[in-house]
Design an enzyme around this catalytic site. Sequence first.
Site, mmCIF file in Angstrom:
data_model
loop_
_atom_site.group_PDB
_atom_site.id
_atom_site.type_symbol
_atom_site.label_atom_id
_atom_site.label_comp_id
_atom_site.label_asym_id
_atom_site.label_seq_id
_atom_site.Cartn_x
_atom_site.Cartn_y
_atom_site.Cartn_z
ATOM 1 N N TYR A 146 17.254 4.554 43.016
ATOM 2 C CA TYR A 146 18.016 5.183 41.926
ATOM 3 C C TYR A 146 18.240 6.665 42.216
ATOM 4 C CZ TYR A 146 19.064 6.955 37.227
ATOM 5 O OH TYR A 146 19.646 7.578 36.150
ATOM 6 N N LYS A 150 21.773 8.931 42.635
ATOM 7 C CA LYS A 150 22.095 10.092 41.806
ATOM 8 C C LYS A 150 22.169 11.372 42.634
ATOM 9 C CE LYS A 150 22.640 8.020 37.902
ATOM 10 N NZ LYS A 150 23.979 7.961 37.269
#
Length: 279
Positions: A146, A150
Amino acid sequence: MNKTVLITGASSGIGKATALYFAKNKWNVIATMRNPEKEKELNQYENVLVTELEVTDNDSIQKAIHHGIEQFGKIDAVINNAGYGQQGIFEAVTPEKIRAQFDVNVFGVMNVTRAILPHFRANNSGTVLNITSGAGRVTTPLLSVYSASKFAIEGFSESLAFELNSQNIKVKIVEPGYIATSFYERANQEFAFDPSLEDYKSFSEEMALFFKSFEGGSNLYSSDDVAHVIYTAVTDNTNQLRYIAGPDIEPLFEIRNSKPDQEYVNTLRHLFMPDGFKN
């Protein structure tokens, strides 16, 4: 004429709160989602168009943009909010899950941005706002995939802002901290687990307890709080790039920005690693 915003992932959480916030502030809203037939609240507003958009499907993106322009005449801002958080030990995350994470969180943002830019260039104006995360600048255990997605959008947005400034188009980043929304429910449901990875068992259990301690904290932002930050970013008429949305991550960003690199890493190890694993 009222301005118009297109928002991806508007069916719940930050996306839905943002759609409602803009609508109540007299903006036209193109609230996009994968299953618009399930939406019951947003379609009660006359200035809201609820329509389908799947960020991994370019035809779907083009149709949503066309539908929005047909309805409201022009799009002034796009908010790339759709995404999800793949959590878990990296070795437990399958290659298919990693590709899915990047397809939505990275390539999906790029797909929507690429699709709207000809319209913005023709108008010589527009704003692209990308929702990243505190985990897009400060990492924690169990978020490697994740965070990678990002971090990618942080870099993409920062570079893109230079390019689009030449076209009078603004790029903004909003970085939420921990927000109690269905985003985390999905993340928990998709938590990567591999029972054969016994070596990580005690570490994973201690980290799960650590992250559980964040829930219900008094200094956490709600979806409505983040929506306010997003609205400010779109409407403040500045070239500010980054906006922090959550007091819980402000101290971590201060560490990131003020300390030499290895001292920053050591500080985060002290904060996030269970006692038995610090070295």
